[in-house]
Design a protein around this motif. Structure first.
Motif, PDB file in Angstrom:
ATOM      1  N   MET A  83      28.999  13.278 -64.335  1.00 14.66           N
ATOM      2  CA  MET A  83      28.351  12.770 -63.158  1.00 14.66           C
ATOM      3  C   MET A  83      28.405  11.265 -63.178  1.00 14.66           C
ATOM      4  O   MET A  83      28.728  10.662 -64.179  1.00 14.66           O
ATOM      5  N   GLN A  84      28.023  10.683 -62.046  1.00  6.91           N
ATOM      6  CA  GLN A  84      28.022   9.241 -61.927  1.00  6.91           C
ATOM      7  C   GLN A  84      26.732   8.799 -61.244  1.00  6.91           C
ATOM      8  O   GLN A  84      26.311   9.377 -60.247  1.00  6.91           O
ATOM      9  N   LYS A  85      26.075   7.777 -61.790  1.00  2.86           N
ATOM     10  CA  LYS A  85      24.785   7.339 -61.265  1.00  2.86           C
ATOM     11  C   LYS A  85      24.946   6.576 -59.953  1.00  2.86           C
ATOM     12  O   LYS A  85      25.862   5.807 -59.772  1.00  2.86           O
ATOM     13  N   VAL A  86      24.015   6.811 -59.013  1.00  8.42           N
ATOM     14  CA  VAL A  86      23.996   6.146 -57.708  1.00  8.42           C
ATOM     15  C   VAL A  86      23.454   4.735 -57.858  1.00  8.42           C
ATOM     16  O   VAL A  86      22.570   4.477 -58.670  1.00  8.42           O
ATOM     17  N   ALA A  87      23.955   3.834 -57.032  1.00 13.88           N
ATOM     18  CA  ALA A  87      23.577   2.432 -57.102  1.00 13.88           C
ATOM     19  C   ALA A  87      22.120   2.181 -56.730  1.00 13.88           C
ATOM     20  O   ALA A  87      21.398   1.513 -57.447  1.00 13.88           O
ATOM     21  N   LYS A  88      21.669   2.691 -55.593  1.00 12.16           N
ATOM     22  CA  LYS A  88      20.344   2.353 -55.110  1.00 12.16           C
ATOM     23  C   LYS A  88      19.542   3.602 -54.788  1.00 12.16           C
ATOM     24  O   LYS A  88      20.072   4.578 -54.296  1.00 12.16           O
ATOM     25  N   ARG A  89      18.246   3.511 -55.047  1.00 13.51           N
ATOM     26  CA  ARG A  89      17.346   4.619 -54.718  1.00 13.51           C
ATOM     27  C   ARG A  89      17.428   4.951 -53.233  1.00 13.51           C
ATOM     28  O   ARG A  89      17.380   6.112 -52.850  1.00 13.51           O
TER      29      ARG A  89
ATOM     30  N   THR B 118      11.770  12.475 -67.071  1.00 14.18           N
ATOM     31  CA  THR B 118      12.719  12.714 -68.163  1.00 14.18           C
ATOM     32  C   THR B 118      14.089  12.136 -67.814  1.00 14.18           C
ATOM     33  O   THR B 118      14.726  11.475 -68.644  1.00 14.18           O
ATOM     34  N   LEU B 119      14.540  12.351 -66.587  1.00 15.82           N
ATOM     35  CA  LEU B 119      15.836  11.827 -66.167  1.00 15.82           C
ATOM     36  C   LEU B 119      15.821  10.298 -66.127  1.00 15.82           C
ATOM     37  O   LEU B 119      16.759   9.645 -66.583  1.00 15.82           O
ATOM     38  N   SER B 120      14.746   9.736 -65.616  1.00 16.58           N
ATOM     39  CA  SER B 120      14.615   8.279 -65.580  1.00 16.58           C
ATOM     40  C   SER B 120      14.638   7.686 -66.990  1.00 16.58           C
ATOM     41  O   SER B 120      15.296   6.672 -67.245  1.00 16.58           O
ATOM     42  N   ASN B 121      13.933   8.339 -67.921  1.00 16.94           N
ATOM     43  CA  ASN B 121      13.947   7.882 -69.316  1.00 16.94           C
ATOM     44  C   ASN B 121      15.342   7.982 -69.921  1.00 16.94           C
ATOM     45  O   ASN B 121      15.754   7.106 -70.692  1.00 16.94           O
TER      46      ASN B 121
ATOM     47  N   GLN C   8      20.981   3.344 -71.206  1.00 18.08           N
ATOM     48  CA  GLN C   8      21.478   2.217 -70.417  1.00 18.08           C
ATOM     49  C   GLN C   8      22.504   2.659 -69.376  1.00 18.08           C
ATOM     50  O   GLN C   8      23.541   2.029 -69.185  1.00 18.08           O
ATOM     51  N   VAL C   9      22.198   3.762 -68.684  1.00 17.20           N
ATOM     52  CA  VAL C   9      23.053   4.267 -67.615  1.00 17.20           C
ATOM     53  C   VAL C   9      22.734   3.465 -66.367  1.00 17.20           C
ATOM     54  O   VAL C   9      21.596   3.436 -65.908  1.00 17.20           O
ATOM     55  N   THR C  10      23.725   2.763 -65.850  1.00 17.49           N
ATOM     56  CA  THR C  10      23.534   1.952 -64.655  1.00 17.49           C
ATOM     57  C   THR C  10      24.453   2.442 -63.542  1.00 17.49           C
ATOM     58  O   THR C  10      25.256   3.356 -63.732  1.00 17.49           O
ATOM     59  N   SER C  11      24.358   1.807 -62.404  1.00 19.82           N
ATOM     60  CA  SER C  11      25.126   2.207 -61.228  1.00 19.82           C
ATOM     61  C   SER C  11      26.610   2.345 -61.539  1.00 19.82           C
ATOM     62  O   SER C  11      27.225   1.443 -62.102  1.00 19.82           O
ATOM     63  N   GLY C  12      27.168   3.501 -61.200  1.00 21.67           N
ATOM     64  CA  GLY C  12      28.588   3.741 -61.404  1.00 21.67           C
ATOM     65  C   GLY C  12      28.957   4.298 -62.768  1.00 21.67           C
ATOM     66  O   GLY C  12      30.076   4.742 -62.961  1.00 21.67           O
ATOM     67  N   ASP C  13      28.014   4.271 -63.721  1.00 21.32           N
ATOM     68  CA  ASP C  13      28.300   4.812 -65.050  1.00 21.32           C
ATOM     69  C   ASP C  13      28.440   6.334 -64.984  1.00 21.32           C
ATOM     70  O   ASP C  13      27.711   7.006 -64.256  1.00 21.32           O
ATOM     71  N   LYS C  14      29.367   6.851 -65.767  1.00 21.82           N
ATOM     72  CA  LYS C  14      29.549   8.292 -65.849  1.00 21.82           C
ATOM     73  C   LYS C  14      28.753   8.825 -67.033  1.00 21.82           C
ATOM     74  O   LYS C  14      28.588   8.154 -68.037  1.00 21.82           O
ATOM     75  N   PHE C  15      28.252  10.054 -66.883  1.00 24.68           N
ATOM     76  CA  PHE C  15      27.533  10.712 -67.964  1.00 24.68           C
ATOM     77  C   PHE C  15      27.760  12.213 -67.858  1.00 24.68           C
ATOM     78  O   PHE C  15      28.097  12.735 -66.813  1.00 24.68           O
ATOM     79  N   ARG C  16      27.602  12.893 -68.968  1.00 26.25           N
ATOM     80  CA  ARG C  16      27.826  14.336 -69.034  1.00 26.25           C
ATOM     81  C   ARG C  16      26.489  15.065 -69.124  1.00 26.25           C
ATOM     82  O   ARG C  16      25.577  14.621 -69.797  1.00 26.25           O
ATOM     83  N   VAL C  17      26.438  16.205 -68.451  1.00 27.00           N
ATOM     84  CA  VAL C  17      25.267  17.070 -68.530  1.00 27.00           C
ATOM     85  C   VAL C  17      25.665  18.317 -69.283  1.00 27.00           C
ATOM     86  O   VAL C  17      26.609  18.996 -68.899  1.00 27.00           O
ATOM     87  N   GLU C  18      24.987  18.598 -70.384  1.00 28.98           N
ATOM     88  CA  GLU C  18      25.259  19.793 -71.166  1.00 28.98           C
ATOM     89  C   GLU C  18      24.041  20.700 -71.113  1.00 28.98           C
ATOM     90  O   GLU C  18      22.928  20.248 -71.303  1.00 28.98           O
ATOM     91  N   VAL C  19      24.281  21.964 -70.860  1.00 28.11           N
ATOM     92  CA  VAL C  19      23.207  22.953 -70.838  1.00 28.11           C
ATOM     93  C   VAL C  19      23.331  23.804 -72.085  1.00 28.11           C
ATOM     94  O   VAL C  19      24.393  24.365 -72.343  1.00 28.11           O
ATOM     95  N   LYS C  20      22.273  23.869 -72.846  1.00 32.99           N
ATOM     96  CA  LYS C  20      22.297  24.635 -74.095  1.00 32.99           C
ATOM     97  C   LYS C  20      21.343  25.777 -74.024  1.00 32.99           C
ATOM     98  O   LYS C  20      20.378  25.778 -73.359  1.00 32.99           O
TER      99      LYS C  20
END
Length: 75
Positions: free
Chosen positions: A1-7, A54-57, A63-75
């Motif tokens: 996924m990729q974080k959105v720039a503005k709320r 939890t997501l905000s934390n 340090q996930v900022t606007s445009g950064d990609k991150f992975r979501v894993e479900v265990k």
């Protein structure tokens, strides 16, 4: 996924089709993949607030900022 720039971006997506809280959605409204075509599920307000915190934390701690990609894993 990729974080959105503005709320305001994801708040406008919610106005365009997402139900009002307390609704838990995936992909997250705060991600580029989120928006009016996400899957949403009504949840208790306490649970929704907890997940949002939890997501905000996660964003802050990793340090996930606007445009950064991150992975979501479900265990």
């Amino acid at each position: 996924m990729q974080k959105v720039a503005k709320r305001s971006t994801y708040e406008s997506w919610r106005r365009g089709g997402m139900p009002s809280p307390p609704c838990d959605e995936y992909p997250f409204a705060s991600s580029e993949e989120g928006g009016s075509s996400v899957r949403g599920q009504w949840v208790p307000r306490v649970e929704n607030n907890s997940q949002g915190g939890t997501l905000s934390n996660f964003y802050t701690y990793n340090q996930v900022t606007s445009g950064d990609k991150f992975r979501v894993e479900v265990k």
